[in-house]
Design an enzyme around this catalytic site. Structure first.
Site, short mmCIF file in Angstrom:
data_model
loop_
_atom_site.label_atom_id
_atom_site.label_comp_id
_atom_site.label_asym_id
_atom_site.label_seq_id
_atom_site.Cartn_x
_atom_site.Cartn_y
_atom_site.Cartn_z
N GLU A 131 0.77 -1.22 0.07
CA GLU A 131 -0.07 0.00 -0.11
C GLU A 131 1.08 1.29 -0.07
OE1 GLU A 131 -2.99 -0.29 -0.61
OE2 GLU A 131 -2.87 -2.45 -0.57
N TRP A 146 1.74 1.68 -3.42
CA TRP A 146 0.60 2.48 -4.08
C TRP A 146 0.65 3.94 -3.96
CZ3 TRP A 146 -2.69 1.23 -8.17
CH2 TRP A 146 -2.87 -0.09 -8.45
N TRP A 202 -21.11 12.70 -19.01
CA TRP A 202 -21.68 12.83 -17.57
C TRP A 202 -22.56 13.76 -17.59
CZ3 TRP A 202 -18.32 10.18 -15.05
CH2 TRP A 202 -16.82 9.82 -15.49
N ASN A 204 -10.48 3.08 3.31
CA ASN A 204 -10.06 3.06 1.74
C ASN A 204 -11.44 2.16 1.04
OD1 ASN A 204 -8.54 2.94 -0.77
ND2 ASN A 204 -8.31 0.74 -0.35
N TRP A 250 -16.03 12.37 -12.14
CA TRP A 250 -15.03 12.40 -11.02
C TRP A 250 -14.30 13.48 -10.55
CZ3 TRP A 250 -9.98 13.57 -11.54
CH2 TRP A 250 -9.42 13.52 -12.96
N TRP A 294 -9.45 8.49 -7.67
CA TRP A 294 -10.38 8.83 -8.52
C TRP A 294 -10.42 7.99 -9.89
CZ3 TRP A 294 -15.39 10.14 -7.11
CH2 TRP A 294 -15.41 10.57 -5.82
#
Ligand code: FAD
Length: 473
Positions: free
Chosen positions: A271, A274, A302, A337, A355, A378
């Site tokens: 993590e 990430w 959208w 998360n 987003w 996102w």
């Protein structure tokens, strides 16, 4: 000799190479500059980050003994201060956000031209964004090979606190309170001092607590928002109150001492990986916070609905797991998360809102708001990002709730109006028989909202919208 140390996202004393090297050369003039624009930073500090920054600076000033606070454009203020204080050098630890890279490059050139020595260091990442490249020589676009390449490199041992730290006298600055970083009317962060302890000591406490109480089981239980198996280190890492090198060293030490923790430690460090990967992406694709990483998503139709956005922001969608997450965010500045993924997916896929609207809301409300992690998160959820979740995989809010909050404790905590519903119905009150709702004191449309959209219909419409992306591809 006196060295000006410009603190930025490295609000700590230990494992701080800019400070360590400065202290080894003589006295240190520590400075923090609050830059609120106009400038070219299109992503100013959000309200929750401002609260955190206030307390983190307060802690750093206390720990150092003195921290000069300046307000304005660092490109003007740092050279002015360097000249006024007659420092021999300026040190800082590197930042990787696009505006910071541009600013620091220009500032470095100006200082050197003025005859001031400048040294910059890596304090925020295990590997700087340009240090890892694919076999063909470009940036990584997929996490697994990126992390494999990172793991093949040794992690530097964290530096200790400088053995001798002499802080230079003189040079007045602002008063922290005058910056008004904390909310006042209303003080929505009133309870946060019980939840969070910004600053280096708080970060160390948080890390040790996690290694003692949370690491064991992390690999399987990190997805459970009803449990406490995540570290909550993200704001401390964002503001640099702890370094990833320190996290790696302490985690490996803890895992080496207790048999059976290896898998949990590997997962936890992935993590951290990430986080590294997100910074790698932002550095190489500086428009990541504004533009679809996959340009085919520019064709996505959208919807435009400020009303639906507000319903999502307030946690009133009628889907308990989504609402619990959005309310946790508002109340604490943090969201687990697993729930971030669901709440973000709901905005993008069920409500079909861009987003970027969600990214902006998270940036304002998260205490760990981080341009790289937030934009990458996102775009991952939206399907438009690097190594992203496929767009057509659409989370069911009810299914996710039942799977990751099986007893409903998380939902009951943040949506107390549903607390008396039995486990079977707590994630889908709209499917509960009238008699069950009545017994639990729930009246849909009055005490808790009806679902803003029907899951099956929303799913079908999201997939229909995705056809435009496929056609563009
Ligand atoms: P742990 O599970 O304990 O992980 C340890 C550390 O690893 C974290 O503190 C964080 O620094 C890093 N990390 C963990 N997961 C990720 C991830 N998916 N991407 C990047 N780094 C990660 N994280 C932020 O720090 N700031 C953000 O603004 C942010 N926005 C997000 C937006 C969305 C839509 C999504 C899906 C994720 C976002 N994340 C963000 C990533 C992740 O949700 C948080 O880092 C994590 O929940 C923080 O909790 P923790 O410290 O308890 O995590």
């Amino acid at each position: 000799m006196t060295t000006l140390v410009w603190f930025r996202q490295d609000l700590r004393i230990a494992d701080n190479p800019a400070l360590f090297e400065a202290a080894a050369r003589g006295s240190v003039l520590p400075v923090f500059v609050l830059d609120e624009g106009p400038g070219d930073n299109t992503h100013p500090l959000g309200a929750a980050s401002r609260w955190w920054l206030h307390h983190s600076l307060e802690a750093l000033a206390r720990d150092l003994g003195r921290l000069v606070l300046l307000h304005g454009d660092p490109q003007r203020l740092i050279p002015e201060l360097a000249r006024a204080a007659g420092v021999g050098a300026v040190h800082w630890n590197r930042c990787y956000e696009p505006h910071a890279v541009r600013r620091d490059t220009a500032l470095k050139a100006a200082l050197i031209a003025a005859g001031v020595e400048v040294r910059s260091f890596n304090a925020a990442l295990l590997n700087e964004p340009w240090e890892l490249e694919t076999k063909t020589g470009g940036p990584f676009k997929v996490f697994s090979p990126y992390w494999r390449a990172a793991l093949a490199r040794p992690v530097a041992t964290p530096l200790p606190r400088p053995p001798r730290l002499e802080i230079a006298a003189g040079q007045a600055g602002d008063r922290l309170d005058d910056w008004r970083l904390r909310p006042t009317a209303p003080d929505w962060a009133a309870g946060w001092r019980d939840l969070w302890h910004p600053g280096e000591a708080g970060a160390a406490e948080r890390l040790e607590h996690f290694l003692e109480a949370g690491l064991d089981g992390y690999a399987t239980l990190r997805d459970r928002p009803d449990l406490s198996h995540v570290s909550r280190l993200s704001p401390h890492l964002h503001f640099g109150e702890v370094s990833p090198r320190q996290v790696v060293a302490r985690t490996r030490f803890a895992a080496g001492r207790t048999p059976g923790l290896e898998r949990d430690a590997d997962k936890f460090l992935a993590e951290i990986g990430w986080r590294e990967f997100s910074h790698h992406l932002l550095y190489h694709f500086p428009r990541l916070p504004e533009r679809n990483w996959k340009s085919t998503f520019d064709a996505y139709p959208w919807r435009d609905s400020s009303g639906d956005l507000a319903v999502w922001q307030r946690g009133q969608t009628g889907y308990p797991m989504v609402d619990a997450g959005m309310r946790e965010l508002w109340a604490t500045g943090y969201m687990h998360n697993r729930v971030r993924m669901l709440a973000a997916s709901f905005l993008v896929k069920h409500l079909r809102l861009d987003w970027r609207l969600g990214e902006a809301w998270f940036r304002d409300t998260l205490v760990d708001a981080d341009l790289a992690n937030n934009a990458a998160g996102w775009q991952w959820v939206a399907g438009s990002g690097a190594d992203a979740a496929p767009y057509f995989r659409i989370f069911s809010p009810v299914g996710q709730g039942r799977r990751f909050d099986p007893g409903g404790a998380y939902v009951r905590r943040w949506c107390p109006e549903l607390a008396r519903l039995p486990d079977d119905h707590v994630h889908a009150p709209f499917d509960a028989p009238a008699v069950v709702l009545k017994a639990a004191g729930v009246e849909l449309g009055r005490t808790y909202p009806h679902p803003i959209v029907d899951h099956a219909a929303a799913r079908a419409e999201a997939l229909a919208g995705y056809e435009a992306v496929r056609r563009a591809g």
